[in-house]
Scaffold this motif. Structure first.
Motif, short mmCIF file in Angstrom:
data_model
loop_
_atom_site.label_atom_id
_atom_site.label_comp_id
_atom_site.label_asym_id
_atom_site.label_seq_id
_atom_site.Cartn_x
_atom_site.Cartn_y
_atom_site.Cartn_z
N LEU A 143 0.83 -1.20 0.00
CA LEU A 143 0.00 0.00 0.00
C LEU A 143 0.86 1.25 0.00
N SER A 144 0.28 2.32 -0.45
CA SER A 144 1.03 3.59 -0.47
C SER A 144 1.43 4.01 0.94
N THR A 145 0.62 3.65 1.94
CA THR A 145 0.98 3.99 3.32
C THR A 145 2.18 3.17 3.80
N ASP A 146 2.33 1.95 3.28
CA ASP A 146 3.52 1.15 3.59
C ASP A 146 4.77 1.83 3.03
N ASP A 199 5.01 5.04 2.42
CA ASP A 199 5.22 6.24 3.24
C ASP A 199 6.12 5.91 4.43
N ARG A 200 5.80 4.82 5.11
CA ARG A 200 6.59 4.44 6.28
C ARG A 200 8.02 4.10 5.88
N ARG A 201 8.20 3.40 4.78
CA ARG A 201 9.54 3.03 4.32
C ARG A 201 10.38 4.27 4.03
N LEU A 202 9.74 5.30 3.52
CA LEU A 202 10.46 6.53 3.17
C LEU A 202 10.54 7.52 4.33
N GLY A 203 9.85 7.21 5.42
CA GLY A 203 9.84 8.13 6.55
C GLY A 203 8.96 9.34 6.30
N TRP A 204 7.94 9.19 5.47
CA TRP A 204 7.03 10.28 5.14
C TRP A 204 5.75 10.15 5.95
N GLU A 205 5.00 11.26 6.04
CA GLU A 205 3.68 11.23 6.67
C GLU A 205 2.74 10.43 5.79
N ALA A 206 1.78 9.77 6.42
CA ALA A 206 0.81 8.96 5.69
C ALA A 206 0.06 9.82 4.67
N GLY A 207 -0.05 9.30 3.46
CA GLY A 207 -0.77 10.00 2.39
C GLY A 207 0.13 10.74 1.42
N GLN A 208 1.43 10.85 1.74
CA GLN A 208 2.32 11.61 0.87
C GLN A 208 2.56 10.93 -0.47
N VAL A 209 2.75 9.62 -0.46
CA VAL A 209 2.99 8.91 -1.72
C VAL A 209 1.78 9.02 -2.65
N GLN A 210 0.60 8.83 -2.08
CA GLN A 210 -0.59 8.93 -2.92
C GLN A 210 -0.77 10.35 -3.45
N ALA A 211 -0.52 11.33 -2.62
CA ALA A 211 -0.68 12.72 -3.05
C ALA A 211 0.35 13.11 -4.11
N ARG A 212 1.61 12.68 -3.93
CA ARG A 212 2.67 13.08 -4.86
C ARG A 212 2.70 12.26 -6.13
N PHE A 213 2.41 10.96 -6.03
CA PHE A 213 2.59 10.08 -7.18
C PHE A 213 1.30 9.46 -7.71
N GLY A 214 0.18 9.66 -7.02
CA GLY A 214 -1.08 9.09 -7.49
C GLY A 214 -1.16 7.58 -7.37
N LEU A 215 -0.40 7.03 -6.44
CA LEU A 215 -0.34 5.58 -6.27
C LEU A 215 -1.06 5.16 -5.00
N GLU A 216 -1.99 4.18 -5.13
CA GLU A 216 -2.66 3.62 -3.97
C GLU A 216 -1.99 2.34 -3.51
N SER A 217 -1.59 1.50 -4.46
CA SER A 217 -0.93 0.25 -4.12
C SER A 217 -0.22 -0.30 -5.36
N ARG A 218 0.70 -1.21 -5.13
CA ARG A 218 1.34 -1.94 -6.22
C ARG A 218 1.70 -3.33 -5.69
N ALA A 219 1.91 -4.26 -6.59
CA ALA A 219 2.18 -5.64 -6.20
C ALA A 219 3.68 -5.89 -6.11
N VAL A 220 4.05 -6.78 -5.18
CA VAL A 220 5.45 -7.15 -4.98
C VAL A 220 5.56 -8.67 -5.03
N ALA A 221 6.38 -9.17 -5.91
CA ALA A 221 6.52 -10.61 -6.09
C ALA A 221 7.27 -11.24 -4.92
#
Length: 327
Positions: free
Chosen positions: A21-24, A26-48
């Motif tokens: 999830l984008s919130t995951d 956010d935590r990995r980058l040390g950002w506040e929740a919602g920053q990835v979705q706001a900046r990049f328009g991403l809600e989630s992506r898959a990881v193999a």
């Protein structure tokens, strides 16, 4: 010469079950929740996972494409791999997929075509040549990429948006057609998207510098170069297809980024309603992006038999590629 009598008989895709999830992020980058979705328009992506290799995902996507095409592995005459990054240098990923399909003793030609994010379009072009020449009746094309293994988390612009997955098609004779195809490369942008390690120059034997084994991207430079050439490229592509923009039923772009999709739609004067956008829950899947969005469009009724679609994108190089098909 175009048009080429080639029908996309079946499509398929595979998305790993493990979602990030984008919130995951956010935590990995040390950002506040919602920053990835706001900046990049991403809600989630898959990881193999470790078991979900490129060839495994490609084989699952291929089976789904064959199911739609109502054929089996024994009906294939050619297997084309079109991954952005191969599972291993030698032998090709196409060989590994041939084996997973139970065709290891078949002798069916299997080889890879690499044009990074545009590999699928180039493989589609090659498949058309084989079918037209009578060398193949049915061709399997697959793209599978695991971007998650090569992300540089010091560069959120790329680390946040890349997702894993696979897409595939079965093509052959029929009522469909490739109306036009184009590919252009501008090596002035060769430094915009780079993965240095894995070849003969940078490898474990010779050693590497820190970061060589991670994907490096200057998104602004890549877009700036591509944007300068893209409008004329698309105009010429549609002219050779004998179509106006408003005659397209669907536009299936490489899901490079949310911003790139918005800018491309505006710059090319394309109606938003015709552009199929799955970026928010897939991310940039490298070469798997275009066949995955194609499969999504078919299975969700956005592309139906007889419809005309533009498959378009850019890739490392910098290259621009596009194919106009009648589905």
């Amino acid at each position: 010469m175009f048009p080429i009598a080639l029908t996309i008989q079946g499509t398929g895709s595979y998305l790993p079950e493990n979602k990030r999830l984008s919130t995951d992020i956010d935590r990995r980058l040390g950002w506040e929740a919602g920053q990835v979705q706001a900046r990049f328009g991403l809600e989630s992506r898959a990881v193999a996972t470790l078991d979900e290799t490129s060839s495994m995902m490609a084989t699952e996507a291929a089976r789904r494409a064959m199911d739609m095409a109502d054929c089996g592995p024994e009906d294939l005459d050619l297997i084309l791999g079109a991954c952005g990054v191969m599972e291993q240098p030698i032998p090709s990923t196409a060989v590994l997929v041939q084996d997973r399909l139970g065709l290891g003793q078949s002798g069916i030609p299997a080889f890879d075509i690499n044009a990074t994010c545009l590999g699928f379009l180039q493989a589609l072009d090659v498949a058309g040549l084989w079918v037209t020449a009578g060398r193949a009746r049915r061709v399997l094309i697959f793209s599978a990429d695991i971007a998650s293994v090569g992300l540089n988390w010091l560069h959120p612009e790329s680390a946040a948006i890349f997702g894993d997955g696979a897409g595939a098609v079965v093509v052959g004779a029929g009522e469909g057609a490739v109306l036009s195809h184009g590919f252009a490369t501008y090596a002035e942008g060769k430094e915009a998207c780079v993965l240095a390690a894995g070849g003969t120059r940078v490898n474990p034997v010779r050693g590497s510098d820190e970061g060589d084994d991670c994907f490096q991207m200057d998104g602004a430079q890549a877009y700036r170069l591509a944007a300068g050439y893209l409008p004329d490229f698309v105009t010429d592509l549609l002219k050779r297809a004998g179509l106006e923009r408003d005659e397209l039923d669907a536009v299936l772009p490489h899901q490079a980024s949310a911003q790139a999709l918005r800018l491309m739609t505006r710059a090319l004067h394309l109606p938003q309603s015709k552009v199929v956008d799955i970026f928010s829950n897939h991310g940039n899947q490298v070469a798997a992006s275009i066949p995955t969005v194609l499969d999504y469009a078919v299975r969700n009724g956005r592309l139906q038999r007889g419809d005309k679609a533009l498959l378009i994108g850019t890739s490392a190089g910098i290259s621009i590629g596009g194919t106009v098909v009648q589905f």
